[in-house]
Design a protein around this motif. Structure first.
Motif, PDB file in Angstrom:
ATOM      1  N   LEU A   1      78.478   1.172  -4.120  1.00  0.00           N
ATOM      2  CA  LEU A   1      77.241   0.490  -3.720  1.00  0.00           C
ATOM      3  C   LEU A   1      77.511  -0.535  -2.617  1.00  0.00           C
ATOM      4  N   LYS A   2      78.637  -1.213  -2.715  1.00  0.00           N
ATOM      5  CA  LYS A   2      78.983  -2.194  -1.675  1.00  0.00           C
ATOM      6  C   LYS A   2      79.199  -1.508  -0.333  1.00  0.00           C
ATOM      7  N   GLU A   3      79.736  -0.293  -0.357  1.00  0.00           N
ATOM      8  CA  GLU A   3      79.907   0.458   0.886  1.00  0.00           C
ATOM      9  C   GLU A   3      78.564   0.788   1.535  1.00  0.00           C
ATOM     10  N   ARG A   4      77.502   0.770   0.755  1.00  0.00           N
ATOM     11  CA  ARG A   4      76.154   1.065   1.253  1.00  0.00           C
ATOM     12  C   ARG A   4      75.318  -0.197   1.428  1.00  0.00           C
ATOM     13  N   GLY A   5      75.986  -1.343   1.484  1.00  0.00           N
ATOM     14  CA  GLY A   5      75.297  -2.588   1.777  1.00  0.00           C
ATOM     15  C   GLY A   5      74.669  -3.280   0.586  1.00  0.00           C
ATOM     16  N   MET A   6      74.927  -2.784  -0.607  1.00  0.00           N
ATOM     17  CA  MET A   6      74.384  -3.421  -1.800  1.00  0.00           C
ATOM     18  C   MET A   6      75.415  -4.382  -2.383  1.00  0.00           C
ATOM     19  N   SER A   7      75.056  -5.013  -3.500  1.00  0.00           N
ATOM     20  CA  SER A   7      75.943  -6.016  -4.079  1.00  0.00           C
ATOM     21  C   SER A   7      75.756  -6.074  -5.595  1.00  0.00           C
ATOM     22  N   GLU A   8      76.462  -7.021  -6.215  1.00  0.00           N
ATOM     23  CA  GLU A   8      76.337  -7.206  -7.658  1.00  0.00           C
ATOM     24  C   GLU A   8      74.914  -7.591  -8.057  1.00  0.00           C
ATOM     25  N   ALA A   9      74.180  -8.172  -7.134  1.00  0.00           N
ATOM     26  CA  ALA A   9      72.815  -8.612  -7.439  1.00  0.00           C
ATOM     27  C   ALA A   9      71.787  -7.484  -7.327  1.00  0.00           C
ATOM     28  N   THR A  10      72.188  -6.338  -6.826  1.00  0.00           N
ATOM     29  CA  THR A  10      71.262  -5.204  -6.724  1.00  0.00           C
ATOM     30  C   THR A  10      70.808  -4.788  -8.124  1.00  0.00           C
TER      31      THR A  10
END
Length: 279
Positions: free
Chosen positions: A191-200
């Motif tokens: 998910l981080k590779e796709r611009g998301m984060s732990e808060a997603t």
């Protein structure tokens, strides 16, 4: 009246023992050795021992101090275990999705060669229903490749959902994880590779008995907005799954992980091929 009640209780005990023995034989013939099976076999053995030797056992439990202490310890242990199973049965429904999640994370549960097991199909079908109703959500299928599996679980799960009708661009596979903890950790990396984060905001899909513990692992992995979508459990897997999960939950509360602690090596030995069990 008391004699009649006693006879009824004894008849019920014999019937329960016979049913558990028959169920245990069915598990032995159709699945491999694993912790869930072991728990059922132990329960069946205990029921048989109690049915056959109930008179001397109850005399001992009511006799000298060692017998009384053992009897009360067994009663307390049985009550505690039953409460754990009750918690497992209801806790999976305590954190339902809100509809505002951006990601559906489907947790793996074993393949038969390259096809999802029955337990896993229940999860995938539940995920598909929710994804179809929320077309903007990304779907992550998470699971590595077991020793008896032809392909990684994540890949087979992705193929299953695409075959059911989800667009390939919506489904990404995480193929390295070997535990629930890693399901969340490695999926977070994707998910981080796709611009998301732990808060997603995410919603994970698992069978209801597993949802509480999975949620704890999601938070330990760093996710801060997590809900669960519980799938049902195949009837033949209910007893071993719930017996095993109650033990796993107690273990988690003590050690906060399933990948360390004094019982980890034993669980790994007993769980020789758990993926093949859930067909």
């Amino acid at each position: 009246m008391m004699r009649f009640a006693g006879k009824m209780a004894l008849t019920l005990l014999y019937c329960t023992a016979a049913a558990l023995v028959a169920y245990s034989i069915g598990l032995a013939l159709t699945s491999n050795f694993n912790m869930g099976n072991l728990m059922v076999w132990l329960l069946a053995a205990a029921a048989v021992v109690l049915a056959v030797w109930h008179k001397p056992l109850f005399q001992w439990f009511r006799g000298p101090l060692p017998g009384r202490v053992t009897g009360w310890a067994l009663v307390i242990l049985a009550i505690a275990y039953a409460l754990l199973i009750g918690f497992v049965a209801v806790s999976g429904y305590a954190n339902p999705p809100t509809g505002r999640e951006q990601v559906i994370l489907v947790l793996g549960a074993g393949l038969r060669r390259d096809q999802p097991s029955t337990l896993l199909r229940y999860r995938l079908d539940k995920a598909y229903e929710y994804a179809a109703a929320h077309p903007d959500m990304l779907v992550v299928t998470s699971g590595g490749q077991g020793r008896d599996e032809w392909v990684p679980e994540g890949q087979a799960m992705r193929d299953y959902l695409i075959a059911k009708g989800l667009g390939p661009e919506r489904v990404i596979a995480e193929n390295r994880s070997t535990s629930t903890e890693e399901n969340f950790l490695f999926s977070l990396d994707l998910l981080k590779e796709r611009g998301m984060s732990e808060a997603t905001p995410i919603v994970y899909v698992s069978n209801s008995f597993h949802c509480y513990r999975a949620g704890e692992y999601a938070r330990r992995a760093g996710f801060t907005s997590v809900t669960s979508l519980p799938a049902s459990t195949p009837w033949r897997s209910v007893l071993p799954c719930y017996l095993r999960e109650a033990l796993a939950l107690a273990y988690y509360w003590v050690f906060k992980t399933s990948t360390s602690g004094p019982m980890h090596a034993l669980v790994g030995f007993l769980d020789l091929n758990k993926r093949f069990f859930y067909k």
